[in-house]
Design a protein around this motif. Sequence first.
Motif, PDB file in Angstrom:
ATOM      1  N   ALA B 369     -17.534   1.854 -30.369  1.00  0.00           N
ATOM      2  CA  ALA B 369     -18.791   2.614 -30.475  1.00  0.00           C
ATOM      3  C   ALA B 369     -18.536   3.983 -31.081  1.00  0.00           C
ATOM      4  O   ALA B 369     -19.295   4.450 -31.936  1.00  0.00           O
ATOM      5  N   ILE B 372     -17.895   3.566 -34.756  1.00  0.00           N
ATOM      6  CA  ILE B 372     -19.129   3.280 -35.485  1.00  0.00           C
ATOM      7  C   ILE B 372     -19.866   4.585 -35.778  1.00  0.00           C
ATOM      8  O   ILE B 372     -20.437   4.776 -36.841  1.00  0.00           O
ATOM      9  N   GLY B 373     -19.839   5.490 -34.778  1.00  0.00           N
ATOM     10  CA  GLY B 373     -20.536   6.764 -34.951  1.00  0.00           C
ATOM     11  C   GLY B 373     -19.943   7.618 -36.070  1.00  0.00           C
ATOM     12  O   GLY B 373     -20.634   8.454 -36.652  1.00  0.00           O
ATOM     13  N   LEU B 374     -18.650   7.396 -36.386  1.00  0.00           N
ATOM     14  CA  LEU B 374     -18.008   8.196 -37.437  1.00  0.00           C
ATOM     15  C   LEU B 374     -18.465   7.732 -38.823  1.00  0.00           C
ATOM     16  O   LEU B 374     -19.112   6.697 -38.963  1.00  0.00           O
ATOM     17  N   ASP B 375     -18.076   8.497 -39.795  1.00  0.00           N
ATOM     18  CA  ASP B 375     -18.503   8.204 -41.170  1.00  0.00           C
ATOM     19  C   ASP B 375     -17.791   6.952 -41.687  1.00  0.00           C
ATOM     20  O   ASP B 375     -16.568   6.930 -41.792  1.00  0.00           O
ATOM     21  N   GLU B 376     -18.560   5.927 -42.025  1.00  0.00           N
ATOM     22  CA  GLU B 376     -17.929   4.657 -42.386  1.00  0.00           C
ATOM     23  C   GLU B 376     -17.400   4.642 -43.818  1.00  0.00           C
ATOM     24  O   GLU B 376     -16.783   3.675 -44.243  1.00  0.00           O
ATOM     25  N   GLU B 377     -17.643   5.726 -44.578  1.00  0.00           N
ATOM     26  CA  GLU B 377     -17.149   5.711 -45.960  1.00  0.00           C
ATOM     27  C   GLU B 377     -15.676   6.111 -46.052  1.00  0.00           C
ATOM     28  O   GLU B 377     -15.025   5.912 -47.084  1.00  0.00           O
ATOM     29  N   ASP B 449     -26.641  -2.795 -44.242  1.00  0.00           N
ATOM     30  CA  ASP B 449     -27.545  -2.581 -43.105  1.00  0.00           C
ATOM     31  C   ASP B 449     -27.344  -3.649 -42.051  1.00  0.00           C
ATOM     32  O   ASP B 449     -27.257  -3.362 -40.848  1.00  0.00           O
ATOM     33  N   PHE B 452     -24.166  -3.119 -40.180  1.00  0.00           N
ATOM     34  CA  PHE B 452     -24.291  -2.045 -39.199  1.00  0.00           C
ATOM     35  C   PHE B 452     -25.019  -2.517 -37.951  1.00  0.00           C
ATOM     36  O   PHE B 452     -24.589  -2.254 -36.830  1.00  0.00           O
ATOM     37  N   ILE B 453     -26.127  -3.206 -38.182  1.00  0.00           N
ATOM     38  CA  ILE B 453     -26.933  -3.633 -37.034  1.00  0.00           C
ATOM     39  C   ILE B 453     -26.130  -4.594 -36.158  1.00  0.00           C
ATOM     40  O   ILE B 453     -26.100  -4.465 -34.933  1.00  0.00           O
ATOM     41  N   ILE B 456     -23.564  -2.841 -34.093  1.00  0.00           N
ATOM     42  CA  ILE B 456     -24.104  -2.107 -32.945  1.00  0.00           C
ATOM     43  C   ILE B 456     -24.572  -3.069 -31.860  1.00  0.00           C
ATOM     44  O   ILE B 456     -24.401  -2.819 -30.677  1.00  0.00           O
ATOM     45  N   LEU B 457     -25.133  -4.215 -32.299  1.00  0.00           N
ATOM     46  CA  LEU B 457     -25.601  -5.193 -31.311  1.00  0.00           C
ATOM     47  C   LEU B 457     -24.448  -5.684 -30.440  1.00  0.00           C
ATOM     48  O   LEU B 457     -24.635  -6.010 -29.272  1.00  0.00           O
ATOM     49  N   LEU B 459     -22.287  -4.025 -29.135  1.00  0.00           N
ATOM     50  CA  LEU B 459     -22.066  -3.110 -28.018  1.00  0.00           C
ATOM     51  C   LEU B 459     -22.870  -3.494 -26.778  1.00  0.00           C
ATOM     52  O   LEU B 459     -22.539  -3.098 -25.664  1.00  0.00           O
ATOM     53  N   ILE B 460     -23.945  -4.257 -26.992  1.00  0.00           N
ATOM     54  CA  ILE B 460     -24.791  -4.647 -25.851  1.00  0.00           C
ATOM     55  C   ILE B 460     -23.962  -5.345 -24.782  1.00  0.00           C
ATOM     56  O   ILE B 460     -24.284  -5.286 -23.604  1.00  0.00           O
TER      57      ILE B 460
END
Lengths: 716, 716
Positions: B369, B372-377, B449, B452-453, B456-457, B459-460
Amino acid sequence: MLKTMSAPDEKEITPEEAPENGKGITYSGNKSETVNGKTKDATSVIELVCLAAFTARLVHYAKVIPRERFWKDPKNICIFVIILLSLVDMIIYGVLKASGFYAVRWSRVLRPLLLVNITEGRQLRRAFRSIRNALPQILYVFLLFMFSVLMFSLMALKLFGKRGLKTIEGRPYFTNYLEIVFDLYVLVTTANSPDIMMPAYNFSVFFAVFFIIYILINTYIFMSVFLAVVYNNYKKYLKEEVRKLVRAKRHKMVRAFGVLQERKGEEPVVSQACWNQLVRLVQPDISNAHRELLWSVSDDNNKGCIGKVAFVQLADLLNIQVIMMKSRPHPLKTWLPSLYLSSPSRLVCRMVQHRAFVYTYDLIILVNAVFIGLDEEDPLIANVEWAFLVLYLLEILLKLYSFEPRAFFSRHQFWNWFDTIIVITALIAMIINSALKLSGGYTSRQILDIVFILRILRLIRVVDNIKRFRAIINTLIKIGPTILTFGQLIVVVYYIFAMVGMELFKGKIRFFEANSTDPDKAFCGNPLLKNSVFAKHNYCKNNFNNVVSSFILLLELTVVNQWHVLSSGFTAVTHISARMFFVLFHIVVVIIIINIFIAFVLEAFFVEYTVDQSNLQSSLENKIEELELGVKQEKLDGNLVDAMETNDNDMGTSESTKEKPALMFKIACKRYKTVDGLLQRMFEADLDPEDFAEDEDFDPNNPSNLNFPNPTFDSV
Amino acid sequence: MLKTMSAPDEKEITPEEAPENGKGITYSGNKSETVNGKTKDATSVIELVCLAAFTARLVHYAKVIPRERFWKDPKNICIFVIILLSLVDMIIYGVLKASGFYAVRWSRVLRPLLLVNITEGRQLRRAFRSIRNALPQILYVFLLFMFSVLMFSLMALKLFGKRGLKTIEGRPYFTNYLEIVFDLYVLVTTANSPDIMMPAYNFSVFFAVFFIIYILINTYIFMSVFLAVVYNNYKKYLKEEVRKLVRAKRHKMVRAFGVLQERKGEEPVVSQACWNQLVRLVQPDISNAHRELLWSVSDDNNKGCIGKVAFVQLADLLNIQVIMMKSRPHPLKTWLPSLYLSSPSRLVCRMVQHRAFVYTYDLIILVNAVFIGLDEEDPLIANVEWAFLVLYLLEILLKLYSFEPRAFFSRHQFWNWFDTIIVITALIAMIINSALKLSGGYTSRQILDIVFILRILRLIRVVDNIKRFRAIINTLIKIGPTILTFGQLIVVVYYIFAMVGMELFKGKIRFFEANSTDPDKAFCGNPLLKNSVFAKHNYCKNNFNNVVSSFILLLELTVVNQWHVLSSGFTAVTHISARMFFVLFHIVVVIIIINIFIAFVLEAFFVEYTVDQSNLQSSLENKIEELELGVKQEKLDGNLVDAMETNDNDMGTSESTKEKPALMFKIACKRYKTVDGLLQRMFEADLDPEDFAEDEDFDPNNPSNLNFPNPTFDSV
């Protein structure tokens, strides 16, 4: 045991009025000569007086109550500690200020706890206990909810952060994670909808789906779950509390029975003489007739004595509101019988009691409403208003002529009192207003305002004449006392937040009167607010500069709309972390307390809809009927107030009094003297009336009910 | 009688996509050559096809069902009338347009009624009936509420009208009565708080009291009363509906019993053979083991036949979800027993089943998590992401190694499916993304996109590992189907409002893309919106130009915030009376439907909290235990999904399969196949299972349950 213990009379803590302008307050010790210093002095003196009063009360209690009991009661310890801390704080503050240091009056936050911990704050204490007990459950839902917000925020960061979108103010859109979390939290409260969504929606219609799912999950589902959890837990713990309270009451009654009992045959009983003495002691103002009625309910078989079960009921019996109605002839009938019984007089009486009379006045009120809406500066309309006032006065006089005045103005005739007071006050206000106008051509705006408000309040009577509306209003009036308990709860929470807010934000935002020409007016006296949304919305008066404006601001935050704009103003003048204060307020007040309020209104309405009268009430009612003392009662809404107004015959009119006994009783069916009564009724279905088995399973570890012989027991 | 009647397959009505620009649409008959005309043609053709499908279905029904019954059913008549009206409307519209007149496609409003009246819309019909029945009660509260708003408006007019106050936009404050009524109605929805109060509050602090009282009474108390009334009435009528439904079901079962019964001794009974045949007919896909289990529950005493009471239970028994678990050894164990049973392999299995394995992965997810919050580039972070993906894949493979794969992927292992699908899809998307990048240096934004989604999912899953959270989520999942019913309800109401809104406002407000340089962009393409708040807030995309944007706009209106600004835009471009549309929408959707939604969530949660399993379920469970076919089940949350995941032993691991029978059953305790099941359970306490006294008091006047032999009965 049931003796009332009179508490020393004292007044509430007065919230101190801080100076409105809030400019550089310098506290300069007790001998300060500045205006601000004087205000501070005054509040300090008031605070000292209040603390002294509380101390006196505590000392009084300590003398009356056995020492070990006194120190076992957390309430007393709490009050003691608060008084001590307040004194320490006052001294530290005084010393620091005198030596020129910055000081915080942190003990002000503790003040509401005094209110909670005094004996009279029982309802409040119970509400707080219920909330405290419900907290763990709420916490889990809240954590899950926050997890959901954090997840969506991360998604928003990834989806929108790199797209270079701009908000309407030109700021970058969704690029900072913490900002996104705050924005999406605000979206849960709906305060920034749909603005927060517009940049993404303008970019692509598909991004709207993100926000729709977010709102559906977090606003609709989670907020409903909060309500469900708060509702369920609050109800559960309140039920437990009420159960304990009822058990404690029964326990005491059983002990009282043990003291008063005498042997008669097999069973221990209490004789009527002893019972009478007790009732007279407990309720000195009870009438003999009422007492005899209660005895005849308790002693159903006329044995002259009552057993344990019947004795224990006494407290509940005294709690049922019985209205005594002396059926008296109209005074005019006794003074001028020939005139009052003449046929024109009888015709008037019949006219007034006719349905058409009510309808006529409904029509008059409606016409009046139209006239009120018109411009009152037109002299014609001003004169018409006098005519209406005369009509209303005539109505009251006619009613007084045809109904018995003492019945008309009896304690429970809410609407009659309402009408009369409104009409008389309006008359007085209008006369004063006219007198002022005639004397100097000057019209007092305040008096005119009062006249207007009274005039409009008169219109409420139309609603009273429609049965269905009256039923709803009566339910609302019934849950009124409980709403007041929540009022206390809200005041306590508001006070704490207001005190913290005043420490944090006092004087940071200033309000300038409309006619002020100060250039600082455009940005609320703080350059940091230049061009801010807060200043643009003209929110300068929403500040924490004094208790009154703090309370109004907190109310606005409770209503939620624009709370992000309001909080943005305060973060701009202090620090971004000030948001915590506003988010915390939202969580505490909106998520927890308002939900409890809604839960209570729901529960009270369901009780009104479903639960019938309690057994005790119906046995009392049966007894009244049996003794033929009852007032014939159309069970329209099962409600007394209705019945008393619709059954005009009941009010001791001139014609129908002959056949009836001189004294009649009525039960104010669904109205309770205390909130406890309502609560007990709400959970009555689960309480066994015969269950007082010496309370073996009564929890002696819970000190709140047992340790302190409740001085206000008689009102339970 | 229980035979399924297959309905002709057909698709839903497709909402027609109107042209976005909405400029001067001219309909020019079927042979039109313009683009707009072509769209119109296409939608007309689609509509004709849909109408034909509905007609075909209706004709089919008419052939299957006896004539007098067919015409007695209001549903069929309703569909017939709607089809007829739609055709008439289409013809009129075509003719009018062809001859150059203005025409309105009014029949579009009727379309959702088709959805309501088809047999599959039973849940929806019931919801509508409940609302219709609750309307009178709601109406009285609403009238009282409106009376209160009107009274306060009159008071506001008198108090503020003559003071010469100005709003922040410089308009006169509270001078027009109708404007005041609207403003105060908006205040009830809190959308214009605190702005509406600021001019008065700035003038005097005492005027704030007016608004505080107003908000307290109208926003807090009345809105709670609305919820209470809606809740109470909805529940009452829904209960009645469910009662009728259950009675109708029992009635049919009794009739079926009458057909199948045979004499044995005193009582009429149904033999096992006959019963088996029936069950096989009704549910062809039921396994023999399951059927035998059900029989052994019905025929508790092993008599070989069952009486009426047991027979009637059949429908409910079939409704209980029983999960069959074939206890099979791991495939590797059969293929490579020496390897799979070797000590390193056993160690791996034990490791995976250990609690620490779960905790390790929770930690990995949390670290993920942060990444993910960091810059992915950053290329480093992109590579770390691959590492995480490998870790997740490893987890799934390890689990598949130590648990039986068919058990791992059984139908009810929601979280296993969820994990695997997310991880696999993420893998595929990342591979595609890398391939695109490598091939042409081009990164597809859409695929990114999705990556990314999905990331993040993933993490649920942390939430799923915390027992308390899982309990809440499971409750939410359980009430999911019901929320879908409300989804249908909302869609129907939205569709009607969208159609009316499109007729009223289509093309009046236009949206320009961000890169457009059109000077009309500043006022949404309508000069009437120049300098309006609507245009300033950049709300141009909130319009009624097509079905999608209409739905999004209506959703924003449902969320309530800023709805007065949104409505102000549409009144500015049409007429002030357009406000009626928005107020009506608020009353219908927010006051009625959203409250019903909240009521349902509350009720469902209370059921989860309080009601235990139904008698039938527990008798089924007892039987499973008795027959020693049960899976040992830790009653953690009383929930299967939990138990299956926490009791790892259940999943047919390599070690523990020996002692157990090859086939095991489990009841998906609280999960219901249909909403009816949940509803029935909600009101079960009031339904007597033995009460089917030939239904003398069953109301034959209510045609909704009896007249039409329900073709989808088997799903009840």
